[in-house]
Design an enzyme around this catalytic site. Structure first.
Site, PDB file in Angstrom:
ATOM      1  N   TYR A   1       3.828  11.753   7.663  1.00  0.00           N
ATOM      2  CA  TYR A   1       4.154  10.385   8.089  1.00  0.00           C
ATOM      3  C   TYR A   1       5.214   9.719   7.217  1.00  0.00           C
ATOM      4  O   TYR A   1       5.643   8.602   7.513  1.00  0.00           O
ATOM      5  CB  TYR A   1       2.891   9.514   8.053  1.00  0.00           C
ATOM      6  CG  TYR A   1       1.786  10.008   8.942  1.00  0.00           C
ATOM      7  CD1 TYR A   1       1.816   9.774  10.311  1.00  0.00           C
ATOM      8  CD2 TYR A   1       0.710  10.718   8.421  1.00  0.00           C
ATOM      9  CE1 TYR A   1       0.799  10.229  11.140  1.00  0.00           C
ATOM     10  CE2 TYR A   1      -0.311  11.179   9.237  1.00  0.00           C
ATOM     11  CZ  TYR A   1      -0.259  10.929  10.593  1.00  0.00           C
ATOM     12  OH  TYR A   1      -1.259  11.382  11.408  1.00  0.00           O
TER      13      TYR A   1
ATOM     14  N   ASN B   1      -4.944   1.845  10.183  1.00  0.00           N
ATOM     15  CA  ASN B   1      -5.957   1.028  10.852  1.00  0.00           C
ATOM     16  C   ASN B   1      -7.093   0.587   9.943  1.00  0.00           C
ATOM     17  O   ASN B   1      -7.902  -0.246  10.349  1.00  0.00           O
ATOM     18  CB  ASN B   1      -6.527   1.776  12.056  1.00  0.00           C
ATOM     19  CG  ASN B   1      -5.477   2.044  13.109  1.00  0.00           C
ATOM     20  OD1 ASN B   1      -4.325   1.656  12.979  1.00  0.00           O
ATOM     21  ND2 ASN B   1      -5.875   2.711  14.169  1.00  0.00           N
TER      22      ASN B   1
ATOM     23  N   ASN C   1      -2.254  -2.994  13.898  1.00  0.00           N
ATOM     24  CA  ASN C   1      -3.611  -2.618  13.495  1.00  0.00           C
ATOM     25  C   ASN C   1      -3.852  -2.703  11.992  1.00  0.00           C
ATOM     26  O   ASN C   1      -4.968  -2.997  11.562  1.00  0.00           O
ATOM     27  CB  ASN C   1      -3.951  -1.225  14.019  1.00  0.00           C
ATOM     28  CG  ASN C   1      -4.138  -1.226  15.516  1.00  0.00           C
ATOM     29  OD1 ASN C   1      -4.611  -2.200  16.094  1.00  0.00           O
ATOM     30  ND2 ASN C   1      -3.755  -0.134  16.160  1.00  0.00           N
TER      31      ASN C   1
ATOM     32  N   PHE D   1      -5.240   5.343   5.961  1.00  0.00           N
ATOM     33  CA  PHE D   1      -4.531   5.276   7.225  1.00  0.00           C
ATOM     34  C   PHE D   1      -4.416   3.817   7.641  1.00  0.00           C
ATOM     35  O   PHE D   1      -5.215   2.967   7.245  1.00  0.00           O
ATOM     36  CB  PHE D   1      -5.153   6.153   8.317  1.00  0.00           C
ATOM     37  CG  PHE D   1      -4.865   7.615   8.096  1.00  0.00           C
ATOM     38  CD1 PHE D   1      -3.687   8.177   8.549  1.00  0.00           C
ATOM     39  CD2 PHE D   1      -5.751   8.413   7.389  1.00  0.00           C
ATOM     40  CE1 PHE D   1      -3.398   9.514   8.321  1.00  0.00           C
ATOM     41  CE2 PHE D   1      -5.478   9.746   7.152  1.00  0.00           C
ATOM     42  CZ  PHE D   1      -4.299  10.302   7.622  1.00  0.00           C
TER      43      PHE D   1
ATOM     44  N   HIS E   1       6.601   3.412  11.024  1.00  0.00           N
ATOM     45  CA  HIS E   1       5.364   2.706  10.675  1.00  0.00           C
ATOM     46  C   HIS E   1       5.175   2.638   9.154  1.00  0.00           C
ATOM     47  O   HIS E   1       4.369   1.846   8.668  1.00  0.00           O
ATOM     48  CB  HIS E   1       4.182   3.444  11.313  1.00  0.00           C
ATOM     49  CG  HIS E   1       3.119   2.579  11.896  1.00  0.00           C
ATOM     50  ND1 HIS E   1       3.274   1.238  12.180  1.00  0.00           N
ATOM     51  CD2 HIS E   1       1.843   2.881  12.266  1.00  0.00           C
ATOM     52  CE1 HIS E   1       2.154   0.762  12.700  1.00  0.00           C
ATOM     53  NE2 HIS E   1       1.269   1.732  12.758  1.00  0.00           N
TER      54      HIS E   1
END
Length: 193
Positions: A14, A66, A112, A64, A19
């Site tokens: 990632y 969320n 989120n 993560f 993001h």
């Protein structure tokens, strides 16, 4: 003491995702000042340092996106900090690439990571929204935010991260308007907005 959080997802898969621009902003601040090496605490990577004499804890939740509020909530409680001592950098679809907006409080706008912080801590903290733009189709949002920045994004992205790090002291002393203006002027002067 201030807690400066960057939101993103952990792991090399990632690392270059849109993001993860929050992680990238905090990494740029880490590199620009003499912060301690990253260590693990509060379900996060953390680093201590000083900016203009102010104690700063940089934090990148490793839960993560969320679940970001779990890590940030732990750190706030450990240091007994109020929400006005929290600054959060994160990606914003509804702003053009390279644009920055700072506000205190507000809604998550569907983000989120922000929803998680709001539910664990409340929402009356400094939101630093970093524009990444929006895909043409709503159905492509997940793919877009979890996609890597393109080669053509690199010029505005590296300039933005540098100007954030070079001017974060303005934000720390509460001058968010000067911080936003400095970023906007720099980006415009280089034809990046």
């Amino acid at each position: 003491m201030l807690l400066i959080a960057g939101l993103g997802n952990p792991g090399s898969h990632y690392q270059n995702n849109r993001h993860n621009i929050g992680f990238m902003a905090v990494d740029a601040i880490h590199e620009a000042f003499s912060f301690s090496p990253w260590s693990k605490k509060f379900q996060a990577e953390v680093s201590n340092g000083l900016i203009n004499g102010e104690k700063i804890l940089l934090i990148k939740p490793q839960t993560f996106m969320n679940l970001s509020g779990q890590a940030i909530g732990e750190a706030l409680r450990f240091y007994k900090l109020d929400l006005d001592h929290l600054i959060v950098f994160y990606d914003e679809l509804d702003l053009p690439p390279g644009t920055v907006r700072v506000k205190i409080g507000g809604r998550s706008n569907g983000h989120n990571g922000i929803k998680s912080i709001d539910s664990h801590c409340g929402n009356n903290y400094h939101h630093v929204r970093l524009g990444i733009g929006r895909p043409i189709s709503k159905e492509l949002v997940d793919q877009y935010v979890l996609g890597n920045f393109t080669q053509s994004d690199q010029k505005w992205l590296s300039t933005l991260l540098g100007v954030i790090a070079n001017n974060v002291a303005m934000l720390i002393k509460g001058d968010s308007n000067c911080f936003m203006n400095k970023i906007s002027l720099t980006m415009k002067s280089q034809g990046l907005q």
